[in-house]
Enzyme design. Structure first.
Site, mmCIF file in Angstrom:
data_model
loop_
_atom_site.group_PDB
_atom_site.id
_atom_site.type_symbol
_atom_site.label_atom_id
_atom_site.label_comp_id
_atom_site.label_asym_id
_atom_site.label_seq_id
_atom_site.Cartn_x
_atom_site.Cartn_y
_atom_site.Cartn_z
ATOM 1 N N GLU A 147 -13.062 47.348 -21.072
ATOM 2 C CA GLU A 147 -11.949 46.925 -20.218
ATOM 3 C C GLU A 147 -12.365 45.837 -19.236
ATOM 4 O O GLU A 147 -13.356 45.975 -18.522
ATOM 5 C CB GLU A 147 -11.404 48.126 -19.438
ATOM 6 C CG GLU A 147 -10.182 47.805 -18.598
ATOM 7 C CD GLU A 147 -9.619 49.028 -17.898
ATOM 8 O OE1 GLU A 147 -8.506 48.918 -17.339
ATOM 9 O OE2 GLU A 147 -10.282 50.089 -17.892
ATOM 10 N N GLU A 153 -12.537 43.644 -8.312
ATOM 11 C CA GLU A 153 -13.230 44.871 -8.713
ATOM 12 C C GLU A 153 -14.547 44.600 -9.428
ATOM 13 O O GLU A 153 -15.435 45.444 -9.426
ATOM 14 C CB GLU A 153 -12.314 45.717 -9.601
ATOM 15 C CG GLU A 153 -11.075 46.210 -8.862
ATOM 16 C CD GLU A 153 -10.200 47.119 -9.713
ATOM 17 O OE1 GLU A 153 -10.744 47.856 -10.563
ATOM 18 O OE2 GLU A 153 -8.967 47.111 -9.537
ATOM 19 N N ASP A 180 -5.602 45.266 -20.305
ATOM 20 C CA ASP A 180 -4.902 45.983 -19.251
ATOM 21 C C ASP A 180 -3.912 45.048 -18.565
ATOM 22 O O ASP A 180 -4.295 44.010 -18.010
ATOM 23 C CB ASP A 180 -5.909 46.533 -18.239
ATOM 24 C CG ASP A 180 -5.269 47.413 -17.189
ATOM 25 O OD1 ASP A 180 -4.573 46.869 -16.308
ATOM 26 O OD2 ASP A 180 -5.462 48.642 -17.238
ATOM 27 N N THR A 181 -2.631 45.417 -18.574
ATOM 28 C CA THR A 181 -1.590 44.538 -18.044
ATOM 29 C C THR A 181 -1.658 44.389 -16.525
ATOM 30 O O THR A 181 -1.215 43.366 -15.990
ATOM 31 C CB THR A 181 -0.192 45.033 -18.458
ATOM 32 O OG1 THR A 181 0.025 46.358 -17.944
ATOM 33 C CG2 THR A 181 -0.050 45.060 -19.974
ATOM 34 N N PHE A 182 -2.185 45.381 -15.820
ATOM 35 C CA PHE A 182 -2.323 45.275 -14.363
ATOM 36 C C PHE A 182 -3.348 44.211 -14.002
ATOM 37 O O PHE A 182 -3.087 43.319 -13.184
ATOM 38 C CB PHE A 182 -2.732 46.623 -13.765
ATOM 39 C CG PHE A 182 -3.166 46.541 -12.318
ATOM 40 C CD1 PHE A 182 -2.233 46.519 -11.296
ATOM 41 C CD2 PHE A 182 -4.510 46.465 -11.985
ATOM 42 C CE1 PHE A 182 -2.622 46.429 -9.965
ATOM 43 C CE2 PHE A 182 -4.914 46.377 -10.653
ATOM 44 C CZ PHE A 182 -3.970 46.358 -9.645
ATOM 45 N N HIS A 206 -3.558 48.863 -22.537
ATOM 46 C CA HIS A 206 -3.222 49.635 -21.335
ATOM 47 C C HIS A 206 -1.928 49.098 -20.740
ATOM 48 O O HIS A 206 -1.855 47.921 -20.362
ATOM 49 C CB HIS A 206 -4.328 49.516 -20.293
ATOM 50 C CG HIS A 206 -5.204 50.707 -20.202
ATOM 51 N ND1 HIS A 206 -6.151 50.868 -19.203
ATOM 52 C CD2 HIS A 206 -5.285 51.824 -20.968
ATOM 53 C CE1 HIS A 206 -6.780 52.018 -19.375
ATOM 54 N NE2 HIS A 206 -6.275 52.616 -20.440
ATOM 55 N N GLU A 241 -1.238 53.754 -18.136
ATOM 56 C CA GLU A 241 -2.182 53.994 -17.044
ATOM 57 C C GLU A 241 -1.433 53.850 -15.732
ATOM 58 O O GLU A 241 -0.936 52.774 -15.398
ATOM 59 C CB GLU A 241 -3.359 53.018 -17.078
ATOM 60 C CG GLU A 241 -4.378 53.337 -15.984
ATOM 61 C CD GLU A 241 -5.553 52.387 -15.985
ATOM 62 O OE1 GLU A 241 -6.695 52.870 -15.995
ATOM 63 O OE2 GLU A 241 -5.330 51.159 -15.956
#
Length: 283
Positions: A147, A153, A180-182, A206, A241
């Site tokens: 990911e 982060e 992951d779309t976020f 995700h 998620e």
């Protein structure tokens, strides 16, 4: 396409106390769950596998690098060795669980930065560790879905251009990317273009809203995302998620201290209806 749900919305360590909510997930017709592998040992995940088998739920898993002292990217050979040992533990627990894919940011410790982007040495060390991990995964009939995270982060893997180059560096058929779309909502100018960039290399999708709450209630253009994903031919795990304020041990990592959904039943039911509907509309 199989619809799953990341159980980090419940806890970082899944126990018998969570089984009633997991039964509700099955009742709503999710095909599987994404189990966090953050602590414990293979025996615990063997127990959980039996419980999930009894419910008829398939599973994937998600894990992280827990500490700078177990960083597979480190210039210190002893720390790199600890990082590789940690990745071995992740695979052992995932196999005990019966996980089909090992996902999550198992590349670098979250929130630890060097002040620059990834160095050539970090990419080389990471590729070596993940190629070795992918070889072990493939030998056991599973695959990896690493990911990407946003720049706040990690410094190591943020964009799909970086992800595509890293897939080439790892160079293993059992190594893929968890999109992951976020995180992509922060890092990518156009998510459809980002998805096209890693066509053929997406292991898990995700679905995560811009506030990490219930998908469809925020501003992410999921219609465009699902259309782009379907154009690539992807037909694997599409996994919700979402995070809430009810899991204190995850607050430091997710920066979520407030409730982002009214209750679990609303999260579970509204999300699967939204995901299934968006997938069908994108056909």
């Amino acid at each position: 396409m199989q619809i799953g749900i990341n159980l980090l919305c419940l806890a970082g360590f899944i126990t018998e106390a969570h089984l009633p909510l997991i039964r509700r997930i099955k009742e709503l017709d999710y095909q599987g769950v994404e189990v966090p592998i953050l602590s414990g040992d293979p025996r615990h995940y063997e127990w959980l596998a039996k419980e999930l088998d009894a419910l008829g739920l398939r599973r994937t898993s998600t894990s992280i690098v827990p500490s700078p002292n177990a960083n597979p990217l480190s210039s210190d050979p002893d720390i790199r060795k600890s990082g590789v040992d940690h990745l071995d533990w992740v695979i052992d627990c995932a196999l005990a669980l019966g996980s089909e894919s090992v996902g999550g940011p198992f590349h670098a410790p979250i929130g630890c930065f060097t002040g620059t982007g990834p160095s050539e040495d970090e990419i080389r060390y990471g590729a070596e560790a993940h190629n070795r991990m992918a070889e072990k995964a493939q030998a056991n009939g599973i695959y990896l879905s690493l990911e990407h995270l946003n720049r706040f982060e990690t410094h190591f893997l943020n964009t799909m251009e970086q992800a595509k180059a890293y897939v080439a560096a790892v160079d293993h058929p059992a190594f893929a990317i968890m999109y992951d779309t976020f995180h992509a909502n922060i890092e990518e100018q156009k998510q459809a273009d980002a998805i096209a960039t890693i066509a053929g290399h997406m292991g898990v999708l995700h679905i995560s809203e811009n506030d990490r709450g219930i998908p469809g209630r925020g501003h992410i253009a999921f219609g465009e995302i699902f259309e782009a994903v379907r154009k690539t031919g992807f037909d694997g795990w599409v996994t919700l998620e979402a995070f809430g304020g009810g899991v204190p041990e995850l607050a430091a990592a997710t920066r979520v201290w407030r409730p982002l959904f009214p209750d679990y039943d609303t999260l579970f039911s509204e999300s699967i209806e939204f995901i299934r509907g968006q997938w069908e509309l994108a056909a």
